[in-house]
Design a protein around this motif. Structure first.
Motif, mmCIF file in Angstrom:
data_model
loop_
_atom_site.group_PDB
_atom_site.id
_atom_site.type_symbol
_atom_site.label_atom_id
_atom_site.label_comp_id
_atom_site.label_asym_id
_atom_site.label_seq_id
_atom_site.Cartn_x
_atom_site.Cartn_y
_atom_site.Cartn_z
ATOM 1 N N GLU A 63 5.674 -0.080 3.763
ATOM 2 C CA GLU A 63 6.037 -1.307 4.470
ATOM 3 C C GLU A 63 7.533 -1.344 4.742
ATOM 4 N N ASP A 234 2.735 2.846 10.317
ATOM 5 C CA ASP A 234 1.422 2.852 10.958
ATOM 6 C C ASP A 234 0.611 4.052 10.454
ATOM 7 N N TYR A 270 -1.525 -0.250 -4.005
ATOM 8 C CA TYR A 270 -0.835 -0.544 -2.750
ATOM 9 C C TYR A 270 -1.367 0.340 -1.621
ATOM 10 N N GLN A 273 -4.623 -0.935 -0.374
ATOM 11 C CA GLN A 273 -4.457 -2.085 0.523
ATOM 12 C C GLN A 273 -4.057 -1.632 1.922
ATOM 13 N N LEU A 274 -3.160 -0.636 1.985
ATOM 14 C CA LEU A 274 -2.731 -0.088 3.282
ATOM 15 C C LEU A 274 -3.924 0.484 4.042
ATOM 16 N N TYR A 276 -7.213 0.086 3.521
ATOM 17 C CA TYR A 276 -8.300 -0.851 3.825
ATOM 18 C C TYR A 276 -7.929 -1.807 4.955
ATOM 19 N N SER A 277 -6.633 -2.010 5.149
ATOM 20 C CA SER A 277 -6.199 -2.881 6.258
ATOM 21 C C SER A 277 -6.465 -2.244 7.612
ATOM 22 N N LEU A 278 -6.667 -0.904 7.615
ATOM 23 C CA LEU A 278 -6.981 -0.190 8.848
ATOM 24 C C LEU A 278 -8.459 -0.313 9.213
#
Length: 279
Positions: A63, A234, A270, A273-274, A276-278
Motif C-alpha cells: 500500500e 496493483d 496483509y 487481504q491484498l 482477496y480484494s482482487l
C-alpha cells in the motif's frame, strides 16, 4: 536463472529522524505503523533484503507508505541510505557496497548500469528538451560523444517504444501521459543497462494505455533480457509481469516468493487481504 544475482541488497534502511534507545535497540515498543512512538523517527525502509537475478522481473507490492518508492529512490541514489549494503554484479564484480561509493561513482552507476522510470515523468524527463534530446543527454552523461551514433540510437529507441518519427523532436510536455512514460523507457534503455527500475509506471494512465505500456515492458524483457524491479500497488500489474514478488508493509518485507505462490496461497494476513480484494 543463474546462481549469482545481478543485484543483492542487504539490510537497507532509510530513516527520517535520529532514532532512540527504544527503536534502535529493538526494545519492546508498540510501533505506530513504521514510526517509533517514543521519538517519532520514521523508518521508511527497515532492514530490507532481497536479490535480483539475470533476466528476472521482481515485483514489489504494498500500500501507499509501505516503503516501495523509498526503496527504489535509495537504489537509484536519489535518496541517501541510512545504512545497508547493495552489490551489483556488473560493478567491481559485485564485491563493492555501492552505497559507500563516491558521488562521482554513483553517477557512473546511474548512467551506465541502472535505468529508472518514475511514476511522475517530470522526475525522469526534461519537459522542455526534445524527446531525442532527452535520450542523448543520458548517453552524453555516460561519456558518449559520437553525435551520429547518439542520433541513430535515439531514433531507434523512440521507434521501439512507438513514438512516431514525426514527433521525436517534440518536447515531452506536449505528449500524453502514456507517451511520456514511453519516452522515459527509451531514455532509461539508452546505455543498455543490465538493471531497470520501474516505479508505479502505470498509475494514473487509462486502462488501454496501461496495457500498451505493460506489453512494452514484457517485450523489452523478452528481447533484451534486462533484469527489472517493478513496483506497484496493483496486484494485477504484478501478476502480469513479475516472476517473483516481494510484499512490503510499514517499511518491511513481510512476504516474498514466486508470484504464483504469493497470489494463490498468501501466508501473511496483509497479503491475504491484498489478494482477496482482487477477487
Amino acid at each position: 536463472m543463474q546462481d549469482k544475482p545481478v543485484l543483492k541488497v542487504v539490510n537497507l534502511r532509510k530513516q527520517y529522524g535520529s532514532g532512540c534507545d527504544h527503536c534502535d535497540d529493538g526494545h519492546e515498543v508498540t510501533w505506530e505503523k513504521n514510526s517509533c512512538p517514543e521519538c517519532g523517527t520514521v523508518y521508511a525502509c527497515n532492514d530490507v533484503s532481497f536479490e535480483l537475478y539475470p533476466g528476472e522481473i521482481l515485483g514489489v507490492v504494498g500500500e501507499s507508505g509501505s516503503g516501495k518508492s523509498t526503496m527504489m529512490k535509495c537504489l537509484y541514489f536519489d535518496n541517501e541510505v541510512t545504512s545497508g549494503e547493495a552489490y551489483i554484479s556488473s560493478y567491481n564484480n559485485g564485491e563493492t557496497n555501492v552505497f559507500e561509493e563516491s558521488s562521482q561513482q554513483l553517477r557512473h552507476i546511474r548512467n551506465t548500469i541502472l535505468g529508472m522510470i518514475y511514476q511522475n515523468p517530470v522526475l525522469g524527463l526534461k519537459m522542455d528538451f526534445s524527446s531525442i534530446g532527452n535520450i542523448a543527454e543520458k548517453m552524453i552523461a555516460a561519456g558518449n560523444r559520437n553525435v551520429e551514433y547518439m542520433e541513430n540510437r535515439s531514433k531507434a529507441l523512440l521507434k521501439h517504444v512507438h513514438i512516431p518519427i514525426s514527433r521525436i523532436k517534440d518536447e515531452p510536455r506536449k505528449f500524453s501521459g502514456g507517451m511520456q512514460q514511453r519516452v522515459q523507457i527509451a531514455k532509461a534503455l539508452s546505455n543498455e543497462p543490465p538493471i531497470l527500475l520501474l516505479d508505479e509506471v502505470t498509475t494514473g494512465l487509462d486502462l488501454s494505455v496501461q496495457a500498451s505500456v505493460l506489453d512494452l515492458i514484457k517485450t523489452i524483457r523478452q528481447e533484451l533480457g534486462i533484469s527489472m524491479i517493478v513496483v506497484s500497488h496493483d496486484l494485477a500489474v504484478i501478476r502480469m509481469l513479475a516472476d517473483r514478488t516481494i510484499v512490503m508493509l510499514d517499511g518491511k518485507i513481510i512476504e516474498q516468493g514466486l508470484t504464483d505462490q504469493i497470489l494463490e496461497n498468501p501466508q501473511h494476513e496483509y497479503t491475504q487481504q491484498l489478494v482477496y480484494s482482487l477477487i
